[in-house]
Design a protein around this motif. Structure first.
Motif, PDB file in Angstrom:
ATOM      1  N   GLN A 175     -10.170   1.173   6.911  1.00 19.26           N
ATOM      2  CA  GLN A 175      -8.791   1.316   7.356  1.00 19.26           C
ATOM      3  C   GLN A 175      -8.747   2.477   8.345  1.00 19.26           C
ATOM      4  OE1 GLN A 175      -5.601   2.070   4.428  1.00 19.26           O
ATOM      5  NE2 GLN A 175      -4.312   0.714   5.656  1.00 19.26           N
ATOM      6  N   PHE A 183     -12.685   1.014   1.933  1.00 13.57           N
ATOM      7  CA  PHE A 183     -12.406   0.337   0.665  1.00 13.57           C
ATOM      8  C   PHE A 183     -13.474  -0.710   0.384  1.00 13.57           C
ATOM      9  CE2 PHE A 183      -8.211   1.872  -0.262  1.00 13.57           C
ATOM     10  CZ  PHE A 183      -7.596   2.086   0.965  1.00 13.57           C
ATOM     11  N   PHE A 191       0.929  -5.674   3.394  1.00 16.70           N
ATOM     12  CA  PHE A 191      -0.147  -6.388   4.077  1.00 16.70           C
ATOM     13  C   PHE A 191      -0.245  -7.804   3.536  1.00 16.70           C
ATOM     14  CE2 PHE A 191      -2.292  -3.299   6.657  1.00 16.70           C
ATOM     15  CZ  PHE A 191      -2.037  -2.075   6.056  1.00 16.70           C
ATOM     16  N   LEU A 250      -4.245  -0.379  -2.620  1.00 14.57           N
ATOM     17  CA  LEU A 250      -3.707  -1.709  -2.334  1.00 14.57           C
ATOM     18  C   LEU A 250      -3.434  -2.424  -3.649  1.00 14.57           C
ATOM     19  CD1 LEU A 250      -6.146  -2.333   0.530  1.00 14.57           C
ATOM     20  CD2 LEU A 250      -3.729  -2.885   0.760  1.00 14.57           C
ATOM     21  N   GLY A 267      -3.891   2.425  10.483  1.00 14.60           N
ATOM     22  CA  GLY A 267      -3.529   1.599   9.339  1.00 14.60           C
ATOM     23  C   GLY A 267      -4.134   0.209   9.304  1.00 14.60           C
ATOM     24  N   PHE A 280      -7.149  -9.466   6.746  1.00 12.64           N
ATOM     25  CA  PHE A 280      -5.807  -8.904   6.662  1.00 12.64           C
ATOM     26  C   PHE A 280      -5.025  -9.037   7.960  1.00 12.64           C
ATOM     27  CE2 PHE A 280      -5.265  -6.819   2.638  1.00 12.64           C
ATOM     28  CZ  PHE A 280      -6.556  -6.671   2.161  1.00 12.64           C
ATOM     29  N   GLY A 281      -3.706  -9.122   7.806  1.00 10.11           N
ATOM     30  CA  GLY A 281      -2.802  -8.969   8.920  1.00 10.11           C
ATOM     31  C   GLY A 281      -2.646  -7.497   9.277  1.00 10.11           C
ATOM     32  N   GLU A 282      -1.797  -7.232  10.273  1.00 13.60           N
ATOM     33  CA  GLU A 282      -1.675  -5.865  10.803  1.00 13.60           C
ATOM     34  C   GLU A 282      -0.819  -4.959   9.935  1.00 13.60           C
ATOM     35  OE1 GLU A 282      -0.198  -8.684  14.129  1.00 13.60           O
ATOM     36  OE2 GLU A 282      -0.212  -8.701  11.925  1.00 13.60           O
ATOM     37  N   LEU A 299      -6.679  -2.715   8.642  1.00 19.47           N
ATOM     38  CA  LEU A 299      -7.766  -2.988   7.698  1.00 19.47           C
ATOM     39  C   LEU A 299      -8.763  -3.907   8.387  1.00 19.47           C
ATOM     40  CD1 LEU A 299      -5.571  -3.381   4.565  1.00 19.47           C
ATOM     41  CD2 LEU A 299      -7.589  -1.914   4.647  1.00 19.47           C
ATOM     42  N   GLN A 328       0.844  -1.188   0.000  1.00 20.36           N
ATOM     43  CA  GLN A 328       0.000   0.000   0.000  1.00 20.36           C
ATOM     44  C   GLN A 328       0.881   1.239   0.000  1.00 20.36           C
ATOM     45  OE1 GLN A 328      -2.596   0.785   3.405  1.00 20.36           O
ATOM     46  NE2 GLN A 328      -4.145   1.624   2.010  1.00 20.36           N
ATOM     47  N   ARG A 365       5.660  -2.293   8.054  1.00 22.21           N
ATOM     48  CA  ARG A 365       6.199  -1.073   7.441  1.00 22.21           C
ATOM     49  C   ARG A 365       7.667  -1.275   7.157  1.00 22.21           C
ATOM     50  NH1 ARG A 365       4.553   4.041   6.843  1.00 22.21           N
ATOM     51  NH2 ARG A 365       2.669   3.634   8.077  1.00 22.21           N
ATOM     52  N   PHE A 414     -14.212  -2.738   3.683  1.00 23.48           N
ATOM     53  CA  PHE A 414     -13.211  -2.652   4.726  1.00 23.48           C
ATOM     54  C   PHE A 414     -13.102  -1.212   5.215  1.00 23.48           C
ATOM     55  CE2 PHE A 414     -11.233  -6.799   4.102  1.00 23.48           C
ATOM     56  CZ  PHE A 414     -11.524  -7.087   2.790  1.00 23.48           C
TER      57      PHE A 414
END
Lengths: 113, 108
Positions: free
Chosen positions: B37, B86, A90, A43, B41, A104-106, B43, A37, A109, B35
């Protein structure tokens, strides 16, 4: 109880070094995905997997490789990191049939200096 | 492949106001999700709604698959609703395509 976790969550590295991001799920889901992202790009899919050892490229796969040797783990590797790969990554999973609902995972970065 | 559009791109509301976010998709889909966000950050799944209507508290969603759109309704908005929304769509065996998002700011 997230069901899907990523590691590391934050990483700073230098140009030219290899980097591996790990995604781990405990739901026995068939499908797994890596997205990046970036501001202004939303995304974007890097690679995905539809089973153990079954992977395919997404729209921004150049410079990335993946491996899935077990259902629960999906690894994303940057063989030689570049500054353009600075992003938030992600991982996501989805079950069958379908794919079904996406989770999704967290996020991780990554900063490449 | 599927293309996904969202409108409006940005939305500013006063706390307590209602809003409707729209998602248009170009082809038949069997999977449509919304979703949120958040500002940190994350999701967060709101709705898995390939067709029909669902409600969850102050949020509800409707997908009209034959007309290729989905709507997300937020009633009595709160500052915690701020973030980017999203939608994502897929068709059997194909990958999820995400819309560009709607950025919502709820002011106290």
């Amino acid at each position: 109880d997230a069901g899907i976790t990523q590691s590391p969550r934050h990483k700073v590295t230098e140009t030219g070094t290899p980097v591996t991001l790990r995604c781990h799920q405990t739901e026995n889901h068939r499908y797994m995905y890596w997205y990046r992202q970036d501001p202004g790009h939303g995304l974007r899919l890097i690679h995905y997997s539809y089973g153990v050892k079954d992977t395919d490229k997404g729209e921004v796969s150049d410079g990335y490789s993946v491996s899935r040797s077990k259902t629960e783990d999906f690894l994303l590797t940057l063989e030689s990191a570049t500054s353009s790969q600075t992003s938030v990554y992600f991982c996501a999973m989805a079950g069958s049939p379908g794919p079904g609902e996406l989770f999704f995972g967290e996020g991780s970065r990554l900063t490449v200096l | 492949g599927i293309q996904v559009e969202q409108s409006p791109p940005d939305l500013i509301l006063q706390e307590g106001a209602n809003s409707t976010l729209r998602c248009n998709f170009s082809d038949s889909v069997n999977n449509l999700q919304w979703f949120h966000q958040n500002p940190w950050g994350q999701l967060i799944n709101l709705f898995y709604i390939p067709s029909g209507t669902k409600q969850n508290g102050r949020l509800s969603a409707t997908t009209v698959a034959t007309e290729r759109y989905s709507l997300l309704y937020i009633s009595s908005s709160q500052t915690t609703d701020s973030g980017v929304y999203f939608c994502a769509a897929s068709y059997y065996g194909q990958n999820f395509v995400f819309g560009p998002g709607t950025r919502l700011s709820v002011l106290p």
